[in-house]
Design a protein around this motif. Structure first.
Motif, mmCIF file in Angstrom:
data_model
loop_
_atom_site.group_PDB
_atom_site.id
_atom_site.type_symbol
_atom_site.label_atom_id
_atom_site.label_comp_id
_atom_site.label_asym_id
_atom_site.label_seq_id
_atom_site.Cartn_x
_atom_site.Cartn_y
_atom_site.Cartn_z
ATOM 1 N N ASP A 180 7.331 -6.006 -12.526
ATOM 2 C CA ASP A 180 8.221 -6.918 -13.541
ATOM 3 C C ASP A 180 8.315 -5.997 -14.833
ATOM 4 O O ASP A 180 7.337 -5.746 -15.101
ATOM 5 N N PRO A 181 9.463 -6.424 -15.285
ATOM 6 C CA PRO A 181 9.664 -5.597 -16.493
ATOM 7 C C PRO A 181 8.641 -5.802 -17.636
ATOM 8 O O PRO A 181 8.275 -4.967 -18.334
ATOM 9 N N GLU A 182 8.105 -7.164 -17.834
ATOM 10 C CA GLU A 182 7.323 -7.570 -18.901
ATOM 11 C C GLU A 182 5.971 -6.480 -18.845
ATOM 12 O O GLU A 182 5.541 -6.617 -19.671
ATOM 13 N N ARG A 183 5.764 -6.239 -17.463
ATOM 14 C CA ARG A 183 4.245 -5.504 -17.499
ATOM 15 C C ARG A 183 4.512 -4.245 -16.835
ATOM 16 O O ARG A 183 3.434 -3.609 -16.386
ATOM 17 N N TYR A 184 5.740 -3.729 -16.800
ATOM 18 C CA TYR A 184 5.862 -2.516 -16.307
ATOM 19 C C TYR A 184 5.127 -1.225 -16.873
ATOM 20 O O TYR A 184 5.162 -1.094 -18.006
ATOM 21 N N GLY A 185 4.497 -0.591 -16.215
ATOM 22 C CA GLY A 185 3.498 0.647 -16.561
ATOM 23 C C GLY A 185 2.080 0.167 -16.910
ATOM 24 O O GLY A 185 1.199 0.887 -17.106
ATOM 25 N N THR A 186 1.851 -1.137 -16.752
ATOM 26 C CA THR A 186 0.513 -1.653 -16.678
ATOM 27 C C THR A 186 -0.278 -1.641 -15.427
ATOM 28 O O THR A 186 0.250 -2.067 -14.494
ATOM 29 N N LEU A 187 -1.538 -1.321 -15.521
ATOM 30 C CA LEU A 187 -2.115 -1.374 -14.113
ATOM 31 C C LEU A 187 -3.414 -2.463 -14.214
ATOM 32 O O LEU A 187 -4.108 -2.699 -15.305
ATOM 33 N N ILE A 188 -3.694 -3.040 -13.164
ATOM 34 C CA ILE A 188 -4.733 -4.027 -13.049
ATOM 35 C C ILE A 188 -5.686 -3.516 -12.021
ATOM 36 O O ILE A 188 -5.423 -3.376 -10.958
ATOM 37 N N GLN A 189 -7.004 -3.482 -12.315
ATOM 38 C CA GLN A 189 -7.930 -3.194 -11.543
ATOM 39 C C GLN A 189 -8.834 -4.282 -11.312
ATOM 40 O O GLN A 189 -9.618 -4.933 -12.279
ATOM 41 N N TYR A 190 -8.888 -4.895 -10.075
ATOM 42 C CA TYR A 190 -9.688 -5.948 -9.545
ATOM 43 C C TYR A 190 -11.153 -5.354 -8.946
ATOM 44 O O TYR A 190 -11.065 -4.526 -7.747
ATOM 45 N N ARG A 191 -12.001 -5.370 -9.795
ATOM 46 C CA ARG A 191 -13.558 -4.924 -9.409
ATOM 47 C C ARG A 191 -14.267 -5.993 -8.475
ATOM 48 O O ARG A 191 -14.294 -6.961 -8.742
ATOM 49 N N LEU A 192 -14.862 -5.357 -7.518
ATOM 50 C CA LEU A 192 -15.617 -6.088 -6.465
ATOM 51 C C LEU A 192 -16.958 -5.969 -6.481
ATOM 52 O O LEU A 192 -17.406 -5.049 -6.756
ATOM 53 N N PRO A 193 -17.735 -7.015 -6.194
ATOM 54 C CA PRO A 193 -19.057 -6.919 -6.068
ATOM 55 C C PRO A 193 -19.634 -5.715 -5.039
ATOM 56 O O PRO A 193 -19.073 -5.691 -4.018
ATOM 57 N N ALA A 194 -20.867 -5.165 -5.407
ATOM 58 C CA ALA A 194 -21.283 -4.071 -4.732
ATOM 59 C C ALA A 194 -21.659 -4.536 -3.275
ATOM 60 O O ALA A 194 -22.303 -5.556 -3.084
ATOM 61 N N GLY A 195 -21.216 -3.839 -2.020
ATOM 62 C CA GLY A 195 -21.649 -4.463 -0.837
ATOM 63 C C GLY A 195 -20.994 -5.601 -0.208
ATOM 64 O O GLY A 195 -21.735 -5.746 0.787
ATOM 65 N N ARG A 196 -20.189 -5.993 -0.783
ATOM 66 C CA ARG A 196 -19.741 -7.265 -0.158
ATOM 67 C C ARG A 196 -18.659 -7.527 0.862
ATOM 68 O O ARG A 196 -18.517 -8.020 1.588
ATOM 69 N N LEU A 197 -17.815 -6.326 0.615
ATOM 70 C CA LEU A 197 -16.630 -6.222 1.229
ATOM 71 C C LEU A 197 -16.333 -4.972 2.010
ATOM 72 O O LEU A 197 -16.352 -3.820 1.293
ATOM 73 N N SER A 198 -16.212 -5.061 3.473
ATOM 74 C CA SER A 198 -16.023 -3.642 4.033
ATOM 75 C C SER A 198 -14.533 -3.125 3.750
ATOM 76 O O SER A 198 -13.629 -3.816 3.438
ATOM 77 N N ALA A 199 -14.571 -2.019 3.573
ATOM 78 C CA ALA A 199 -13.156 -0.997 3.401
ATOM 79 C C ALA A 199 -12.109 -1.141 4.649
ATOM 80 O O ALA A 199 -12.602 -1.499 5.771
ATOM 81 N N PRO A 200 -10.930 -0.969 4.504
ATOM 82 C CA PRO A 200 -9.930 -1.040 5.575
ATOM 83 C C PRO A 200 -10.275 -0.370 6.760
ATOM 84 O O PRO A 200 -9.864 -0.679 7.792
ATOM 85 N N ASP A 201 -10.811 1.045 6.656
ATOM 86 C CA ASP A 201 -10.770 1.832 7.747
ATOM 87 C C ASP A 201 -12.197 1.071 8.501
ATOM 88 O O ASP A 201 -12.211 1.270 9.890
ATOM 89 N N LEU A 202 -13.076 0.497 8.024
ATOM 90 C CA LEU A 202 -14.268 -0.044 8.685
ATOM 91 C C LEU A 202 -13.821 -1.339 9.281
ATOM 92 O O LEU A 202 -14.248 -1.660 10.579
ATOM 93 N N ILE A 203 -12.860 -2.120 8.730
ATOM 94 C CA ILE A 203 -12.343 -3.194 9.223
ATOM 95 C C ILE A 203 -11.393 -2.746 10.561
ATOM 96 O O ILE A 203 -11.819 -3.621 11.462
ATOM 97 N N ASP A 204 -10.928 -1.896 10.366
ATOM 98 C CA ASP A 204 -10.144 -1.365 11.496
ATOM 99 C C ASP A 204 -11.035 -1.149 12.823
ATOM 100 O O ASP A 204 -10.666 -1.513 13.864
ATOM 101 N N SER A 205 -12.196 -0.479 12.542
ATOM 102 C CA SER A 205 -13.060 -0.497 13.637
ATOM 103 C C SER A 205 -13.692 -1.641 14.201
ATOM 104 O O SER A 205 -14.003 -1.808 15.313
ATOM 105 N N ASP A 206 -14.076 -2.615 13.526
ATOM 106 C CA ASP A 206 -14.346 -3.960 13.706
ATOM 107 C C ASP A 206 -13.399 -4.628 14.484
ATOM 108 O O ASP A 206 -13.892 -5.275 15.529
#
Length: 963
Positions: A763-789
């Motif tokens: 959206d024009p109001e935030r164009y060029g801004t990046l947002i990083q959502y940091r997750l607690p360590a070891g709580r969520l499997s990555a997409p490739d592991l989810i694929d294996s599951d």
């Protein structure tokens, strides 16, 4: 003999004639291309761009040619003036005398000819420096100074490159002049190696000494400039002036400046002395200093002092590299917001209902797999095709953002007859778009909101706020060749039962009137039909540079462009949007990158600063190109806008109907995410250790199969466009996202965990801004592991095995990472395709995963409810435990009768099928009737398994697949 000589002369004459004709043809082709380029720029009202570029190239070539000519001519003239009146005797005097007899009174002409010939070559090559020169005279300041010399970054980007080129060019020119002067002095007798005395006359010594002194001064200037290039040194582990550069290389360069100037003084002082002792001393001193002080010693210092204690010696310099790199790629505090997400692996029904808007916008239509369906149902006549993958965008539907998958019906010239008339006059354009909701399907196939070919067949879904009154597409992706409009015969517009004709009434193209223009275009396109075709008349125009990527590059060759132009529908017609970038490799202390995901793109590497400063908008009907500056704080685009004021427009001038479709581009997002995986570590010590580094998560496999198939670690996950409402926000927005895992996380060796998700709003109001959502360590499997599951799930694995039998195949769609409140839900569509040439992939199931719960259902809503903690929680209710009877101290499951099959679990049914088939194979030879009975029981168990999984008895028919 006479006949033979005459034949030889004829062959020589023919060879010369052919050579002259070839030179004439090549020259004519070059002139024709230059002329038609001018006509093309002028037709777009961009003639000033062409004249600026060509004029600068011409000025540089002529200017440096004149300078090089003067340098050579003056030195050759001095060589003749300092020639001795009597040449001393020498063994080679006869040969030299013969040379002077041949040259005679033509010395002046030869001097001019030699100087002019080499000047044309040396000067002509400088035309390639036109961008360096234009930035030199138009570049400003960045407002950021480097920490080593305290100079503005603009000095390194705009001014230093041209000064370096200038010094190097003059040094090379004088070296060449010195060599030619030595040859001239030798031919004139001023230098003799074999005479016992006076081997070099005083005049020659004066001439050569001055040349050597000037070269020494230029070398000193070059060393002085080399000091500033240290801010982009790549000697160490990371770019920039690190410990060795600052503490050893920099003093060495200062010493070389002094030694070079001292050498110049020695050479000039030696003019009045006998011999060449002092110049030889100066040369030796310089050579030893250059090799030992500036090369060997820094290398030894790096290996023996720095590398053995890098953390302490490099820490302050690595801090500079981190700060500069973050700024150069838009990853500094002003552009990146970091948010800690308190992840909870529990999706409740209440959350599901409260975030209905988020889940309704999940894309279950894969843009790559949907291309076949688009081509099958919306391709129309065979000459049309949709690109693969399709593009993703968003449109307003009843006041709400709707994610869509869109494709243009492109004209496929490869399927057009090779006949010149059909290639260039009859078949000239593509037609319209097809657009489907990304978050819904119709019977497993795309749910089109824009479909149909022709004004009578075109359908636009109710509530969809667009209109398409100008569907013809004369400018497209990968659209090579040229088209002639306004010819004496009609074009084919589209086919609806029969061909519908069309006459182009737009503004695109260059008029072809007149013999000169037609000849020029015939030479440009290397086709004589342009010159003789009776279909071309006075009002005809030729449209070329039709590929949108080629078109914008021709107009702005100084910019880099995104690899994925995308179409939009606005103001009743189709436009293409191409993201443009400004780049440089001269930003001080910034790290150069090589981007794995951008191979073949303009942003694959070779730079250390990038900005998405420009949006290029191409009218698909008229071919008009508008360049809108969206980052006015970028000094590089400001320099180009100053150079080409008629080319760029302000972001304030872009129509809102077009601006609302601007999206954050994937190429720069790939650069930023693949740089951030290392540079998210702020501490120089931790940065050097590398233990806290991340990497972009791997791409899950697309092919279906019941084996455990984790993604290859070398294939990075493709960024995903999503329409969603981000956590703690009130409005939906169109974003681009990508995930990170620890750099040591590898699906083949461990359990990769998702550490963060980076999001880029569009959206024009935030164009060029990046947002990083940091997750607690070891709580969520990555997409490739989810694929294996998913592939190992007790329900999904046999489902895939059954559907991947003869007659059909399964393919997974994109793995979606859905941020909702404080949790992350994975959603992945599952497609089925019949093994026929006309079948297309159909959406068959949707899989959802959260907190270790996996659910597969026919609809997204059912799959989501299956993973809620207070819902079903599994793909089906868990089976009741089966009784077992002990025998000889061992437990053994009874073999139920066929009538008991409904009471078996999925795993037990799979085991029963395998057991019965193995038994049938064992008794096949001895008891064929028993084997047949066992196979019948296996088939009954298989049918029971199919009923549980909801699999129909036969694969989809060709008609259904292609509907």
């Amino acid at each position: 003999m006479r006949g033979s000589g005459r034949s030889s002369r004829i062959r020589i004459f023919v060879a010369i004639a052919v050579g002259l004709l070839l030179v004439l043809f090549l020259s004519a082709s070059g002139v024709a291309r230059l002329y038609t380029d001018w006509l093309w720029f002028d037709s777009l009202e961009r003639g000033s761009v062409w004249t600026t570029i060509v004029g600068t190239q011409f000025t540089l070539a002529v200017g440096f040619s004149v300078i090089f000519f003067m340098i050579l001519w003056v030195n050759l003239y001095l060589a003749d003036r300092f020639a001795p009146s009597m040449r001393p005797e020498s063994p080679e005097e006869d040969l030299i005398e013969r040379y002077h007899q041949i040259v005679g009174s033509h010395v002046g002409k030869i001097r001019v000819g030699i100087s002019a010939l080499f000047a044309l070559v040396a000067g002509g090559n400088t035309a390639a420096q036109w961008q360096t020169w234009l930035l030199f005279i138009n570049g400003g300041d960045f407002g950021r100074t480097d920490p080593l010399f305290n100079k503005d970054a603009g000095f390194y980007i705009f001014r230093l490159p041209f000064w370096t080129f200038l010094v190097d060019w003059f040094f090379s020119a004088l070296v060449f002049a010195l060599i030619l002067s030595l040859i001239a002095h030798y031919l004139n007798g001023g230098i003799r190696a074999t005479v016992p005395s006076n081997r070099v006359t005083s005049g020659v010594k004066l001439h050569l000494s001055i040349l050597l002194a000037v070269l020494a001064v230029l070398r000193a200037v070059a060393y002085w400039l080399d000091r500033f290039h240290l801010v982009n040194s790549n000697r160490g582990l990371y770019d920039g002036a690190l410990s060795t550069d600052v503490q050893v290389q920099l003093p060495a360069l200062k010493l070389l400046v002094v030694i070079s100037l001292f050498g110049a003084v020695l050479v000039l002082f030696n003019i009045r002395r006998e011999g060449w002792v002092l110049p030889v001393v100066a040369l030796g001193l310089w050579a030893v200093s250059h090799v030992v002080v500036a090369t060997i010693y820094p290398s030894l210092y790096q290996r023996l002092r720095v590398e053995v204690e890098q953390s302490s010696r490099e820490e302050p310099f690595i801090a500079r590299n981190i700060e500069a790199t973050r700024f150069a790629y838009g990853l500094d505090e002003g552009n990146l917001i970091e948010v800690d997400l308190p992840y909870e692996p529990a999706l409740t029904v209440a959350q599901l209902e409260a975030n209905a808007d988020v889940f309704e916008d999940i894309s279950i239509l894969d843009p790559q797999l949907a291309a076949d369906a688009f081509n099958r149902s919306e391709g129309g006549r065979e000459l049309y095709q949709f690109s693969e993958p399709l593009d993703v965008d968003r449109y307003m539907v009843d006041g709400e953002l709707e994610p869509v998958t869109i494709g243009v019906r492109s004209l496929n010239l490869a399927r057009v007859d090779s006949d010149w008339e059909k290639q260039h006059i009859v078949n000239t354009h593509g037609y319209g778009v097809a657009m489907a909701s990304s978050d819904a399907t119709s019977g497993g196939l795309p749910d089109y909101v824009v479909s149909g070919i022709g004004p009578d067949e075109q359908r636009i879904a109710e509530g969809f706020a667009i209109d398409l009154t100008q569907p013809q597409v004369y400018f497209d992706e990968d659209f090579s060749g040229y088209a002639i409009v306004g010819a004496s015969r009609d074009e084919v517009d589209y086919v609806a039962g029969e061909s519908v004709n069309y006459r182009y009434d737009g503004t695109a193209g260059v008029p072809m009137s007149g013999l000169v223009r037609r000849t020029a275009f015939a030479l440009r396109f290397q086709q004589y039909e342009v010159l003789i075709s009776p279909f071309i008349q006075s009002g005809s125009r030729v449209i070329y540079n039709r590929d949108v990527g080629e078109r914008v590059r021709e107009l702005a060759p100084f910019l880099s462009f995104d690899s994925d132009p995308y179409p939009i529908v606005a103001n009743g017609q189709i436009y293409w949007i191409v993201d443009a970038y400004t780049t440089t490799s001269e930003f001080p202390y910034s790290q150069g990158v090589s981007v794995r995901s951008n191979q073949g793109s303009d942003l694959s590497g070779g730079f250390n600063y990038v900005r998405n400063s420009v949006k290029a908008v191409v009218d698909a009907y008229n071919g008009d190109v508008s360049f809108y500056v969206i980052d006015e704080d970028d000094p590089i685009v400001a320099a180009w806008a100053k150079t080409f004021p008629d080319l760029f427009q302000s972001i304030d001038e872009v129509p809102q109907s077009i601006e609302e479709h601007f999206r954050y581009p994937t190429d720069i997002f790939n650069v930023q995410t693949e740089t951030w995986d290392t540079y998210q570590v702020a501490s120089p010590i931790r940065f050097l250790e590398g233990a806290q580094a991340w990497r972009v998560t791997s791409q899950p496999f697309q092919a279906g199969g019941d084996e455990d198939s984790p993604a290859a670690a070398t294939v990075l996950m493709t960024p995903q466009y999503r329409t969603t409402r981000l956590p703690n926000e009130d409005q939906s927005s169109f974003v681009l996202q990508r995930g990170f895992v620890p750099s040591s996380g590898d699906a083949s060796t461990g359990r990769p965990e998702l550490t963060a998700i980076m999001v880029a709003p569009s959206d024009p109001e935030r164009y060029g801004t990046l947002i990083q959502y940091r997750l607690p360590a070891g709580r969520l499997s990555a997409p490739d592991l989810i694929d294996s599951d998913i592939r190992r799930d007790d329900i999904i694995s046999p489902f895939i095995s059954l559907r991947n039998r003869e007659g059909s195949t399964l393919e997974f769609g994109q793995m979606q990472m859905v941020l909702v409140e404080n949790t992350v839900v994975y959603v992945r569509p599952l497609y089925i395709k019949a093994d026929t040439t006309t079948a297309v992939p159909e959406l068959n199931r949707v899989i959802a995963v959260n907190g270790g719960r996996i659910a597969m259902a026919e609809t997204l809503e059912e799959a989501l409810r299956g993973i809620t903690v207070d819902g079903a929680g599994t793909t089906r209710p868990p089976p009741e435990p089966q009784p077992s009877s002990p025998e000889n101290g061992e437990e053994e499951s009874p073999v139920p009768e066929v009538g008991d099959l409904a009471d078996l679990t999925v795993a037990e049914l799979v085991a029963r099928v395998e057991t019965l088939l193995d038994a049938a194979n064992l008794v096949e030879a001895s008891e064929p009737e028993t084997a047949e009975e066992l196979r019948a029981e296996a088939l009954a168990a298989l049918e029971a398994l199919s009923d549980i999984l909801g699999v129909p008895d036969s694969p989809p028919t060709t008609e259904a697949a292609g509907a």
